[in-house]
Scaffold this motif. Structure first.
Motif, mmCIF file in Angstrom:
data_model
loop_
_atom_site.group_PDB
_atom_site.id
_atom_site.type_symbol
_atom_site.label_atom_id
_atom_site.label_comp_id
_atom_site.label_asym_id
_atom_site.label_seq_id
_atom_site.Cartn_x
_atom_site.Cartn_y
_atom_site.Cartn_z
ATOM 1 N N LYS A 36 -33.624 77.165 57.831
ATOM 2 C CA LYS A 36 -34.119 76.024 58.608
ATOM 3 C C LYS A 36 -33.101 74.890 58.660
ATOM 4 O O LYS A 36 -33.034 74.144 59.625
ATOM 5 N N THR A 37 -32.280 74.766 57.604
ATOM 6 C CA THR A 37 -31.339 73.649 57.502
ATOM 7 C C THR A 37 -29.918 74.183 57.436
ATOM 8 O O THR A 37 -29.681 75.376 57.190
ATOM 9 N N GLU A 38 -28.964 73.280 57.593
ATOM 10 C CA GLU A 38 -27.566 73.706 57.497
ATOM 11 C C GLU A 38 -27.214 74.099 56.067
ATOM 12 O O GLU A 38 -26.342 74.947 55.852
ATOM 13 N N LEU A 39 -27.866 73.508 55.089
ATOM 14 C CA LEU A 39 -27.635 73.925 53.709
ATOM 15 C C LEU A 39 -27.999 75.392 53.531
ATOM 16 O O LEU A 39 -27.296 76.133 52.835
ATOM 17 N N ASP A 40 -29.075 75.837 54.167
ATOM 18 C CA ASP A 40 -29.454 77.251 54.109
ATOM 19 C C ASP A 40 -28.355 78.131 54.701
ATOM 20 O O ASP A 40 -27.997 79.174 54.142
ATOM 21 N N LEU A 41 -27.821 77.715 55.841
ATOM 22 C CA LEU A 41 -26.769 78.490 56.496
ATOM 23 C C LEU A 41 -25.495 78.503 55.652
ATOM 24 O O LEU A 41 -24.852 79.543 55.493
ATOM 25 N N GLU A 42 -25.144 77.347 55.111
ATOM 26 C CA GLU A 42 -23.923 77.262 54.316
ATOM 27 C C GLU A 42 -24.044 78.098 53.039
ATOM 28 O O GLU A 42 -23.086 78.765 52.631
ATOM 29 N N SER A 114 -31.427 81.394 64.602
ATOM 30 C CA SER A 114 -32.137 80.621 65.642
ATOM 31 C C SER A 114 -33.167 79.669 65.019
ATOM 32 O O SER A 114 -33.526 78.652 65.625
ATOM 33 N N LYS A 115 -33.644 79.994 63.812
ATOM 34 C CA LYS A 115 -34.621 79.129 63.154
ATOM 35 C C LYS A 115 -34.041 77.758 62.805
ATOM 36 O O LYS A 115 -34.786 76.794 62.612
ATOM 37 N N ALA A 116 -32.711 77.691 62.705
ATOM 38 C CA ALA A 116 -32.068 76.436 62.322
ATOM 39 C C ALA A 116 -31.700 75.569 63.521
ATOM 40 O O ALA A 116 -31.192 74.455 63.346
ATOM 41 N N GLU A 117 -31.946 76.057 64.732
ATOM 42 C CA GLU A 117 -31.485 75.338 65.915
ATOM 43 C C GLU A 117 -32.166 73.991 66.100
ATOM 44 O O GLU A 117 -31.631 73.104 66.767
ATOM 45 N N PRO A 122 -25.651 72.398 67.910
ATOM 46 C CA PRO A 122 -25.207 73.643 68.550
ATOM 47 C C PRO A 122 -23.809 74.085 68.123
ATOM 48 O O PRO A 122 -23.568 75.287 67.961
ATOM 49 N N ASP A 123 -22.894 73.127 67.936
ATOM 50 C CA ASP A 123 -21.536 73.527 67.569
ATOM 51 C C ASP A 123 -21.491 74.113 66.160
ATOM 52 O O ASP A 123 -20.734 75.059 65.902
ATOM 53 N N ARG A 124 -22.334 73.610 65.263
ATOM 54 C CA ARG A 124 -22.374 74.174 63.914
ATOM 55 C C ARG A 124 -23.085 75.533 63.906
ATOM 56 O O ARG A 124 -22.710 76.434 63.147
ATOM 57 N N ILE A 125 -24.087 75.689 64.757
ATOM 58 C CA ILE A 125 -24.720 77.002 64.900
ATOM 59 C C ILE A 125 -23.670 78.029 65.324
ATOM 60 O O ILE A 125 -23.586 79.137 64.768
ATOM 61 N N GLN A 126 -22.860 77.666 66.307
ATOM 62 C CA GLN A 126 -21.812 78.569 66.776
ATOM 63 C C GLN A 126 -20.791 78.865 65.683
ATOM 64 O O GLN A 126 -20.274 79.981 65.574
ATOM 65 N N PHE A 127 -20.486 77.875 64.864
ATOM 66 C CA PHE A 127 -19.546 78.062 63.757
ATOM 67 C C PHE A 127 -20.059 79.125 62.785
ATOM 68 O O PHE A 127 -19.316 80.035 62.399
ATOM 69 N N TYR A 128 -21.320 79.025 62.391
ATOM 70 C CA TYR A 128 -21.867 79.985 61.432
ATOM 71 C C TYR A 128 -21.995 81.379 62.042
ATOM 72 O O TYR A 128 -21.777 82.391 61.367
#
Length: 513
Positions: A36-42, A114-117, A122-128
């Protein structure tokens, strides 16, 4: 590299990796409240990087079979170097499950991002996404080089077993993922974490590392088409490899990389994790923040004798004398004369490319409890000098007298002070062979020689692989190669979970003899 974050992935997601392709993805975990968050993605990205660092090249069966070695402490290594059927099939080095663990984690990222969008830009979504694509491209590249025909998974949730796909389809899958990463990833200096800090580790995907991956992918694909006589356009592959190599060499849009024009300085950079090596494009990063520091992938570890650590593998001084000219600056930097316990020459050349160890002492009162736990290096798996010589190889395959190939070859020889082509040792055997030998000199004991041999064709396979003291290396026929002799067999445990898997034909016949 920032200390690897595993969070719940270590106990949950990663616990299923041994069964992944074998092939049955973990479907019991719920990610409803995660991603849900960028911390989750990172956190997920760092977990992927942890597995790349520790598992991607953990088993070096082909590397052992291909490199120079005139002494080895373990008989099993001699059997592997002779490509002995029993030794290879029983080796844990043929287990691919950890690499599919990286593929699985990358798919988890892509399937759930997509859950984090809502909360992530958007640019960080593309980065991950691009980091996940890079990890998948890298993994399928290694799978395609080591095993050839392997399964290709659809996503992280499909529970059905997967059959093997042809080697070119595997490589095309790697190319597709690497291309997606290449189009989106920033240059190395702009790779940033969620707080906006530059990630200095060159193990993460960047435009430069994706470019190097594509260069090596196309060079390998073209070579396999040529070697096995497969349907495909090898010439087009070589031209694409040249294109990506040129982007790295010219440094227009993929990042700034430059040759280190002194072999001694290069070794100093290899041995200092606090200095950036301008020649390194993709590295396996040493994590000094880990509680238990251990070396990332470094095939050369067995050859190193740092501060009297001792060595499991040695190369004879006579081998070095045949490989290098006496005036070649790399000789005095890459190796030192070996000595016995009395300080007398022992006939071996001690590897000196990497010079610093990480030491631990379990008992402060016992000096003998001090052990070297790691080699202090960020191992440069792809570096610019190798890219010059890869471009030279591809140009030589397209044109036996290519002026471009000669220019790249002599660029590397000039730095070393070696005789320029066409007057160096072995140059009378042609440009392609000269480039092959130069890669041996420049990338000495860096683990690339087996793959260099295979890329160059049947003559190299039957004349450059280790023959043993009695010359009993099993010479391969073209039919052997077409059946998969240059690839690893599928490890036994993989068949337990996947009823659709079929053993590599060469190894199936060898096991039934």
């Amino acid at each position: 590299m920032k200390k690897i974050l595993y969070i719940f992935l270590l106990s949950g997601l990663l616990s299923s990796c041994d069964d992944l392709l074998d092939v049955e993805p973990e479907t019991l975990l719920s990610f409803d409240n995660y991603f849900k968050t960028e911390l989750d993605l990172e956190s997920t990205l760092y977990s992927i990087q942890g597995f790349i660092n520790d598992k991607l090249l953990a088993h070096a069966t082909q590397e052992e079979a291909g490199e120079f070695r005139d002494y080895e402490a373990y008989e099993s290594v001699s059997s592997i170097r002779l490509w002995n059927t029993e030794a290879i099939t029983k080796s844990i080095g043929s287990d691919w499950s950890n690499i599919y663990g990286i593929v699985y984690m990358a798919n988890v990222m892509l399937d759930n991002i997509s859950k984090a969008e809502v909360q992530v830009s958007p640019d960080r979504i593309q980065f991950y996404k691009a980091q996940a694509y890079f990890a998948k491209g890298l993994s399928y590249y290694i799978l395609g080089m080591k095993w050839g025909e392997v399964p290709i998974t659809r996503n992280s949730t499909s529970a059905e077993p997967y059959g093997k796909k042809p080697v070119l389809e595997v490589l095309d899958t790697a190319i597709s993922n690497a291309t997606r990463a290449y189009k989106v990833l920033p240059v190395q200096s702009e790779v940033k974490d969620r707080l906006g800090n530059v990630i200095k580790s060159k193990q993460f995907g960047s435009k430069g590392s994706a470019c190097a991956l594509l260069a090596n992918l196309y060079a390998w694909k073209g070579s396999i088409i040529d070697l096995q006589g497969l349907e495909g356009d090898a010439k087009d592959c070589y031209m694409k490899a040249i294109q990506y190599c040129s982007e790295l060499i010219e440094g227009n849009e993929v990042g700034s990389y430059r040759l280190v024009r002194d072999p001694e300085r290069l070794c100093e950079l290899f041995s200092d994790i606090n200095q950036e090596n301008p020649e390194a494009i993709f590295e396996f990063t040493l994590d000094m923040q880990s509680k238990y520091v251990s070396s990332p992938y470094l095939f050369a570890s067995a050859y190193l004798n740092i501060d009297g650590k001792g060595t499991d593998a040695k190369v004879a001084q006579t081998t070095i004398d045949k490989l290098y000219e006496s005036q070649d600056k790399r000789v005095s930097s890459f190796v030192t004369p070996g000595v016995n316990m009395w300080g007398e020459p022992d006939g071996y050349a001690t590897l000196n490319k990497w010079r610093t160890g990480v030491w631990a002492q379990s008992d402060p009162n016992n000096p003998y409890s001090k052990t070297m736990t790691a080699v202090s290096t960020n191992f440069a798996y792809w570096r610019l000098s190798g890219i010059y010589l890869l471009r030279a190889e591809c140009n030589a395959k397209l044109d036996a007298q290519s002026s471009e190939a000669i220019g790249d070859l002599n660029e590397i020889r000039g730095i070393a002070g070696a005789t320029l082509y066409p007057n160096g040792p072995g140059d009378d055997m042609g440009l392609q062979y000269a480039v092959f030998k130069e890669r041996q000199r420049e990338l000495y004991i860096e683990g690339h020689r087996w793959y260099d041999i295979v890329r160059n064709g049947m003559w190299y396979i039957n004349n450059e692989l280790y023959q043993g003291d009695d010359g009993k290396f099993k010479t391969m026929t073209l039919e052997d190669v077409r059946k998969g002799a240059i690839f690893l067999p599928i490890f036994d445990s993989a068949f337990t979970m996947n009823s659709l898997l079929v053993q590599n034909q060469y190894w199936l016949e060898a096991l039934n003899q």
